[in-house]
Design an enzyme around this catalytic site. Structure first.
Site, PDB file in Angstrom:
ATOM      1  N   CYS A 489       0.871  -1.168   0.000  1.00 39.47           N
ATOM      2  CA  CYS A 489       0.000   0.000   0.000  1.00 39.47           C
ATOM      3  C   CYS A 489       0.912   1.224   0.000  1.00 39.47           C
ATOM      4  O   CYS A 489       2.017   1.166  -0.512  1.00 39.47           O
ATOM      5  CB  CYS A 489      -0.966  -0.020   1.181  1.00 39.47           C
ATOM      6  N   HIS A 658      -3.932   9.257   7.798  1.00 46.36           N
ATOM      7  CA  HIS A 658      -4.435   7.938   7.410  1.00 46.36           C
ATOM      8  C   HIS A 658      -5.816   7.754   8.037  1.00 46.36           C
ATOM      9  O   HIS A 658      -5.935   7.430   9.219  1.00 46.36           O
ATOM     10  CB  HIS A 658      -3.476   6.851   7.900  1.00 46.36           C
TER      11      HIS A 658
END
Length: 739
Positions: A489, A658
């Site tokens: 990711c 995030h």
């Protein structure tokens, strides 16, 4: 040098196999559709009841024609992608996407230049002084007619850029754009300028081709030979349409009075005579000299070449080669689509294509000399030969002469191709060299390791087998046999392993990882934004080695890895301890990007964040679905799945926001990003909007880590707010101490 060039040509030829595979089917669809929807044909044979407008068969044939046309109309784009895939060493899907982008960029650049120069007018029409056929529609973009050659320019160029840059590492601030993400970026920039360059170069090529037309019509049989040679030679460049269409449709190909009307162009003259066939003793061979010869080499000649290639194929590859050559041969014979056969040897054996050009050109001349006058609608296949040759009678077309001449040409093609293929070892279908990497992969002894270490990549660096970082990661994961899947990711290398007990965290941390997270058979190794390059290197390494590579010196590496990890941890503890009870020399305040509940990062419901593997900071559990800029700064990147973005403040603090835990799995659902990479924002500007209800229902937690990813050894995070906080209020401080 000669061997190197030849090797490159072989790779190019192999890269053509993917797009070539679709051409036979497309050719059959297009040939059948074109032949049996032709108005003149239907009216001539009184088939309106069966094939006329609004009949079921007519509708089906129209659809077939449209499908076949779609493939051939977009052949340059198909070849751009196919060549890029075939020539790319690794990460082929990235090369394919980059080729599509580059192809559109190049043609849009050409289109812009045509508009700027006045060749395309404001209303989209083409200026009168522009040569007919030189400007065409390319996927809806008016651009220069470059044909398949345009696609090859893109495919080869993008593959070269891809192989050069797909592992590139950029500075930390731009690291998200490194690796494979850099390839479409550099391709876009390069092909913007390639398009501008083609605007100046390609018209000269086109004008030269058109000028040759005047030579053909004034030199009799030799002119016919010259026409045939030039037309066939232009096939790879897609410029044969520019060359032959004037001969078919305009006065360049001659004029003739038919049924009281003056008709221009070879094909128009033939169909005019066909409509008035009761008054025509023999169709004009002077009019049909631009296409009658095609029946000779398309129905007979090229199939002979295909048989020669099949006979010369290696025994173990005959079945595969035979399948490819048979379908291509059927397309050639029935519909006159020659590209599948010609492209199968064009780039791997240019000498064979030179032979094809000369033989095909002579076929046009022979047909003209023998007064063969068989017309066509699309190309010289059996369908048109039957309709416009056999059905019209030998008295009008001399079609019977095509058969003995065709047999001679079949033999010429067969024996010449067979001789040249064997003499020069041309790598035609079925004769390709065994792939070097395939040989390497099949070795199961100690020599495999030595061979792999001797291999050098094109840029002079050691090959993947000698990649020490990837080798150490592989060992830390328990060896190649223990690795089931590799992915990543924004910051984590995500590995699926077969046996989690074989994973050595200390060894993995010794590779520079901030931390290792275990979730069942899933292992997440935290590397930061450079993870895409690490992933590519690891995949290359795993593809080039056998499990034996992991057996040697395993214990020694594990011990070294453990010692190195301990040393790093000790150094880190020492650095952190040195900052205790000292006054900071400077402080930067980071505000909350959300309204909600603030807390220490250690409370994050994710081990990687809570243990500060990815950096230090705080968490905010949002109560409102809006994320704003915490300070004035610049967006570094927005992750593909929209769940995270990189941000750097004007004061130089690099951050990641995030949103939620494991939200990468949502693939962008629930996120509405309002900014893009490179955009400068002010404190409080909206960065993204969230569907909190959806996120809460589909993720483990919406708690959002707000972390500094690149803290220096002398910097430390100090939490300011612990509890209720509003967006824009101070969240934590970044204190800098003397070194």
């Amino acid at each position: 040098m000669k061997d190197k060039i030849f090797g490159v040509l072989q790779r190019v030829g192999r890269s053509f196999m993917l797009p070539i595979a679709i051409l036979p089917v497309a050719g059959l669809l297009l040939g059948l559709g074109s032949s049996f929807t032709n108005t003149t044909t239907i009216e001539t044979y009184g088939l309106q009841w069966l094939l006329g407008d609004k009949t079921i068969l007519h509708a089906l044939l129209v659809i077939m024609n449209a499908v076949g046309s779609a493939i051939f109309d977009n052949l340059p784009l198909i070849f751009a992608v196919g060549v890029a895939i075939g020539m790319a060493k690794k990460e082929k899907e990235v090369s394919a996407l980059s080729a599509v982008i580059a192809y559109f960029v190049m043609n849009v650049s050409i289109n812009a230049m045509l508009k700027i120069s006045g060749k395309i007018l404001a209303d989209g029409s083409i200026a009168k002084d522009v040569l007919d056929g030189t400007i065409t529609s390319v996927c809806g973009i008016q651009s220069l007619q470059m044909g398949v050659f345009g696609g090859i320019i893109v495919g080869l160029g993008v593959a070269a850029l891809h192989n050069r840059f797909y592992k590139i590492e950029l500075p930390n601030a731009l690291s998200f754009f490194g690796g494979t993400r850099f390839v479409p970026i550099i391709s876009t920039v390069v092909y913007l300028f390639v398009g501008i360059l083609m605007y100046f170069i390609w018209p000269t090529v086109q004008n030269g081709i058109y000028a040759l037309g005047g030579v053909v019509t004034g030199t009799g049989y030799f002119g016919t030979l010259l026409f045939g040679i030039i037309k066939r030679a232009l096939i790879p460049f897609g410029l044969h349409h520019v060359f032959y269409m004037p001969f078919w449709q305009t006065a360049v190909g001659g004029t003739m009075e038919v049924a009281g009307h003056m008709v221009e162009g070879g094909q128009n003259i033939f169909f005019a005579q066909l409509a008035d066939s009761a008054n025509i003793a023999h169709f004009s061979a002077d009019a049909t000299r631009y296409f009658s010869g095609e029946f000779i080499f398309m129905i007979f000649g090229l199939p002979g070449a295909a048989l020669a290639m099949f006979k010369c194929a290696k025994p173990e590859k005959k079945k595969q080669a035979g399948s490819l050559l048979l379908s291509a041969t059927l397309a050639c014979m029935f519909t006159g689509i020659t590209e599948p056969l010609e492209f199968s040897f064009l780039f791997v054996a240019p000498a064979l294509f030179a032979v094809q050009v000369v033989l095909a050109g002579s076929a046009y001349m022979i047909a003209h000399i023998l007064n063969i006058a068989v017309g066509l609608t699309f190309s010289g296949g059996l369908l048109d030969f039957f309709l416009f040759g056999i059905l019209q009678g030998n008295e009008k077309t001399s079609w019977m002469l095509v058969i003995p001449v065709g047999i001679v040409y079949f033999l010429l093609y067969y024996f010449i191709f067979s001789f040249l293929i064997k003499k020069f070892d041309f790598k035609t279908p079925g004769r390709e060299d065994d792939d070097t990497e395939t040989k390497l992969y099949t070795k199961a002894d100690v020599n495999a390791r030595k061979a792999a270490k001797d291999v050098k990549s094109s840029d002079g660096k050691e090959a993947a087998a000698a990649d020490e970082l990837s080798q150490t990661i592989s060992r830390g994961l328990g060896g190649k046999a223990n690795i089931s899947d590799v992915d990543c990711c924004a910051t984590r290398l995500r590995i699926t392993v077969i046996d989690p007990d074989k994973v050595n965290d200390a060894l993995l941390k010794s590779t520079g990882a901030s931390g290792v997270v275990h979730k069942g058979q899933g292992v997440q190794i935290i590397y930061g934004p450079r993870v895409t390059v690490i992933k590519s290197d690891l995949e290359d390494y795993l593809a080039s080695v056998t499990e034996e590579h992991f057996e040697d010196d395993a214990a020694e590496n594990n011990i070294a890895g453990t010692a190195e990890a301990k040393n790093e941890n000790a150094a880190s503890d020492k650095a952190q301890g040195s900052n205790v009870e000292k006054e900071p020399t400077s402080t930067v305040i980071i505000s909350s990007p959300m309204t909600g509940i603030a807390a220490d990062l250690s409370t994050a419901p994710d081990e990687a964040f809570a243990s500060k593997m990815m950096g230090d900071g705080a968490v905010v559990t949002p109560e409102e679905g809006v994320v704003v800029a915490p300070e004035d700064g610049t967006i570094l990147f927005v992750f593909d799945t929209k769940h995270a973005l990189g941000f750097t403040t004007d004061s130089g603090i690099g951050m990641i926001i995030h949103v939620g835990i494991d939200t990468v799995k949502l693939e962008g659902k629930g996120f509405d990003v309002q900014v893009e990479a490179g955009q400068h924002v002010n404190k409080g500007d909206v960065l993204m909007k969230l569907d909190l209800d959806y996120l809460k229902a589909n993720t483990p937690s919406v708690t959002t880590p707000v972390i500094c990813t690149e803290l220096k050894d002398n910097q430390k995070i100090r939490l300011i707010t612990d509890g209720v906080i509003k967006a824009g209020e101070p969240l934590y401080a970044v204190d800098t101490y003397e070194k």
